[in-house]
Design a protein around this motif. Structure first.
Motif, PDB file in Angstrom:
ATOM      1  N   ILE A  97       0.739  -1.437   0.152  1.00 33.59           N
ATOM      2  CA  ILE A  97       0.032   0.178   0.013  1.00 33.59           C
ATOM      3  C   ILE A  97       0.743   1.247  -0.149  1.00 33.59           C
ATOM      4  CG2 ILE A  97      -0.455  -0.060   2.487  1.00 33.59           C
ATOM      5  CD1 ILE A  97      -2.947   1.244   2.340  1.00 33.59           C
ATOM      6  N   CYS A 142       0.333   5.658   0.663  1.00 33.04           N
ATOM      7  CA  CYS A 142      -0.439   6.461   0.917  1.00 33.04           C
ATOM      8  C   CYS A 142       0.222   7.922   0.988  1.00 33.04           C
ATOM      9  CB  CYS A 142      -0.845   6.397   2.476  1.00 33.04           C
ATOM     10  SG  CYS A 142      -1.385   4.831   3.274  1.00 33.04           S
ATOM     11  N   HIS A 145      -3.536   3.605  -2.030  1.00 33.29           N
ATOM     12  CA  HIS A 145      -3.757   2.581  -3.064  1.00 33.29           C
ATOM     13  C   HIS A 145      -3.010   1.273  -2.564  1.00 33.29           C
ATOM     14  CE1 HIS A 145      -4.105   1.382  -7.441  1.00 33.29           C
ATOM     15  NE2 HIS A 145      -3.160   0.505  -7.044  1.00 33.29           N
ATOM     16  N   GLU A 196      -2.480  -2.854  -3.427  1.00 34.29           N
ATOM     17  CA  GLU A 196      -2.773  -3.827  -4.495  1.00 34.29           C
ATOM     18  C   GLU A 196      -2.168  -5.202  -3.990  1.00 34.29           C
ATOM     19  OE1 GLU A 196      -0.950  -1.534  -7.302  1.00 34.29           O
ATOM     20  OE2 GLU A 196       0.924  -2.495  -7.189  1.00 34.29           O
ATOM     21  N   VAL A 209      -7.440  -4.782  -6.139  1.00 37.06           N
ATOM     22  CA  VAL A 209      -7.070  -3.312  -5.796  1.00 37.06           C
ATOM     23  C   VAL A 209      -7.864  -2.558  -4.717  1.00 37.06           C
ATOM     24  CG1 VAL A 209      -6.268  -1.184  -7.009  1.00 37.06           C
ATOM     25  CG2 VAL A 209      -6.261  -3.175  -8.293  1.00 37.06           C
ATOM     26  N   HIS A 245      -8.433   1.133  -3.166  1.00 39.11           N
ATOM     27  CA  HIS A 245      -7.872   2.537  -3.203  1.00 39.11           C
ATOM     28  C   HIS A 245      -9.018   3.415  -2.733  1.00 39.11           C
ATOM     29  CE1 HIS A 245      -9.795   3.570  -7.037  1.00 39.11           C
ATOM     30  NE2 HIS A 245      -9.878   2.334  -7.440  1.00 39.11           N
ATOM     31  N   SER A 303      -9.489   7.962  -1.052  1.00 39.24           N
ATOM     32  CA  SER A 303      -9.263   9.169  -0.500  1.00 39.24           C
ATOM     33  C   SER A 303      -9.940   9.349   0.593  1.00 39.24           C
ATOM     34  CB  SER A 303      -9.163  10.348  -1.432  1.00 39.24           C
ATOM     35  OG  SER A 303     -10.334  10.246  -2.410  1.00 39.24           O
ATOM     36  N   PHE A 338      -0.282  10.658  -6.704  1.00 38.86           N
ATOM     37  CA  PHE A 338      -1.902  10.559  -7.025  1.00 38.86           C
ATOM     38  C   PHE A 338      -2.297  11.769  -7.937  1.00 38.86           C
ATOM     39  CE2 PHE A 338      -1.234   8.035  -3.528  1.00 38.86           C
ATOM     40  CZ  PHE A 338      -2.073   7.065  -3.426  1.00 38.86           C
ATOM     41  N   ASN A 381     -13.726   9.630  -9.713  1.00 37.70           N
ATOM     42  CA  ASN A 381     -14.184   7.893  -9.583  1.00 37.70           C
ATOM     43  C   ASN A 381     -14.869   7.488 -10.652  1.00 37.70           C
ATOM     44  OD1 ASN A 381     -15.039   5.514  -8.669  1.00 37.70           O
ATOM     45  ND2 ASN A 381     -13.798   5.920  -6.907  1.00 37.70           N
ATOM     46  N   ILE A 423      -6.587   9.298  -7.812  1.00 37.43           N
ATOM     47  CA  ILE A 423      -6.030   8.212  -8.440  1.00 37.43           C
ATOM     48  C   ILE A 423      -4.588   7.780  -8.416  1.00 37.43           C
ATOM     49  CG2 ILE A 423      -6.664   6.652 -10.316  1.00 37.43           C
ATOM     50  CD1 ILE A 423      -9.119   7.376  -9.021  1.00 37.43           C
ATOM     51  N   TYR A 424      -4.091   6.717  -8.028  1.00 38.37           N
ATOM     52  CA  TYR A 424      -2.612   6.544  -8.334  1.00 38.37           C
ATOM     53  C   TYR A 424      -2.076   6.429  -9.514  1.00 38.37           C
ATOM     54  CZ  TYR A 424       1.421   3.591  -7.289  1.00 38.37           C
ATOM     55  OH  TYR A 424       2.735   2.903  -7.403  1.00 38.37           O
TER      56      TYR A 424
END
Ligand code: CLR
Length: 453
Positions: free
Chosen positions: A116, A118, A131, A133, A138, A140, A142, A422, A427, A436-437
């Motif tokens: 992960i 952050c 995010h 994985e 996955v 993720h 915020s 990010f 979304n 989004i990563y």
């Protein structure tokens, strides 16, 4: 698994400092302020950054592995529910305030089955993005925690959506976190509850889980209770979900739940004159029983435990839950069960075993860690080592450094701060703003990250 566990430390270097500082003395000056604008003495802090606290969502990440392996979409949803609720369990009794992350601060965690990353992507308002994985999923989201003061209690709304994806199945789930209430801020023993509704949506197939986190109106059976339903596309109830976010989550088919309710409602029948009406059709009766049963849960508690209607904010005691209530409905499966807290937890900020390991500087990390990683924050490190004064000095220094950097950015008219890992995007499942990563962190190109510590 055993081996994996042995690699991590089980306690912090020193026990916490026990202070008798009154939190209200600080908070009364903060009514209406943003969480990130409140400066509290470090004695109220726990030696973790909020980014690390977010990584605690991963304590039961194993449930996502199990979920992804299920062939039946409802089974998948059940384990996603387990994961969503389990992510809150670490909060039980945790009343220390995590450190506000500095803008650009990051936190990474690599474990056997997942990793992960952050990042604090915004400071005003404070937004933390993450995010995670693994091979099959996955996860993720915020989080923008919004604080509200209600006199004797504080309400924290963790705004923002979280998403779980099973790419191989082309499936995505989203939900929003419930509200966290901290009671008895002024006096009495502080305690916390999670309240509100959480709707977990399977965006591909339309299954939903609608969960209610109950408010404990006193010394109630509802303390920490969670219950809800799994429904299909046409809103038909298929399963009943129940448990406590502090202990376990179970699930049974809706019919078994209805039967259970019918049987138990019969036990209460004598005390009720209205339900004896002979005209009631069977289906009508069961519906009524269900309603009655639901209201009984509340009224029995009231008559047993309180003589007056009290506003929950009036309470000074921590309500005691009745842990035997609704724990065994026929045909239930247990989806998740909490790990016991370590014995020493009380001396270490009520940390779970997982939390104990989060700020550990493991061997070799100095070489690989991103310079903005929370583990390298001197104020958190000092608090962890029991150096309260040192921690306070470092905290002030870091916050000033951050303010100065902010000012000089404004001065130079340079482009606004842009996060490293990010992107601010919509979304696709919720159509709401999200972070989004960008996929780059684990390449570990850290040469030009900002100097924030
Ligand atoms: C709860 C779970 C959510 C994310 C989240 C956001 C903010 C956190 C909250 C969680 C737990 C409680 C919390 C809060 C910020 C401050 C508060 C850590 C993790 C602590 C208890 C400090 C309270 C001090 C007040 C008296 C100011 O998904």
């Amino acid at each position: 698994m055993e081996e994996e566990k042995k690699k991590h430390r089980l306690v912090l270097p020193v026990p916490m400092y026990q202070s008798d500082y009154n939190i209200w003395a600080v908070l009364k000056n903060c009514i209406g302020k943003e969480l990130s604008k409140i400066t509290m003495p470090v004695v109220f802090n726990e030696p973790l950054s909020f980014l690390q606290r977010m990584a605690e969502y991963m304590e039961y990440a194993q449930l996502l592995n199990i979920a992804s392996q299920q062939e039946d979409p409802i089974s998948r949803l059940q384990y996603v529910i387990g994961f969503a609720v389990s992510a809150l369990a670490c909060n039980w009794e945790r009343l220390g305030k995590p450190f506000n992350p500095l803008l650009g601060e990051t936190y990474e965690l690599e474990r056997e089955h997942f990793k992960i990353i952050c990042e604090q992507v915004s400071h005003h308002p404070p937004v933390s993005a993450f995010h995670a994985e693994s091979a099959d999923w996955v996860f993720h989201g915020s989080i923008h925690p919004k604080l509200k003061f209600w006199g004797k209690s504080v309400e924290i709304q963790p705004k923002g959506t979280v998403t779980v994806e099973f790419p191989k199945r082309n499936e995505a789930y989203t939900w929003t976190n419930v509200t966290c209430c901290v009671h008895n801020i002024i006096m009495g023993k502080m305690w916390m509850e999670q309240c509100g509704t959480m709707e977990i949506i399977n965006h591909s197939l339309g299954y939903r889980a609608h969960l209610t986190f109950k408010q404990a109106g006193g010394s109630s059976r509802d303390l920490h209770r969670v219950e809800g339903y799994i429904t299909d596309k046409s809103k038909q109830k298929l399963y009943y979900v129940y448990g406590k976010w502090t202990e376990f989550i179970k699930c049974t088919d809706y019919q078994s739940y209805q039967e259970y309710v019918r049987e138990n409602a019969a036990k209460f029948k004598n005390s009720d004159t209205k339900s004896k009406s002979p005209n009631d059709s069977p289906s009508h009766t069961s519906k009524k029983m269900l309603q009655k049963f639901n209201s009984l849960k509340v009224s029995t508690f009231r008559s047993q435990n309180s003589t007056q209607e009290t506003d929950e904010d009036e309470l000074e005691d921590v309500p005691k839950g009745d842990s035997n209530f609704l724990i065994d409905i026929p045909n239930s499966i247990k989806i998740w069960k909490v790990n016991p807290r370590p014995l020493q937890s009380g001396d270490y900020y009520q940390f779970t075993e997982f939390a104990m390991s989060l700020n550990e500087l493991e061997q070799g990390m100095n070489q690989t860690l991103c310079p903005t990683d929370s583990r390298l924050r001197p104020d958190i490190r000092k608090l962890e080592q029991g150096d309260i004064d040192g921690a306070a000095l470092e905290k002030t220094r870091l916050e000033e450094k951050q303010r100065d950097a902010n000012k000089s950015r404004k001065h130079k008219n340079t482009i606004q701060w842009t996060p490293r890992w990010f992107r601010h995007e919509i979304n696709p499942y919720t159509n709401q703003e999200d972070w989004i990563y960008n996929g780059n962190y684990w390449q570990r190109q850290f040469a030009d990250v900002p100097d924030i510590f």
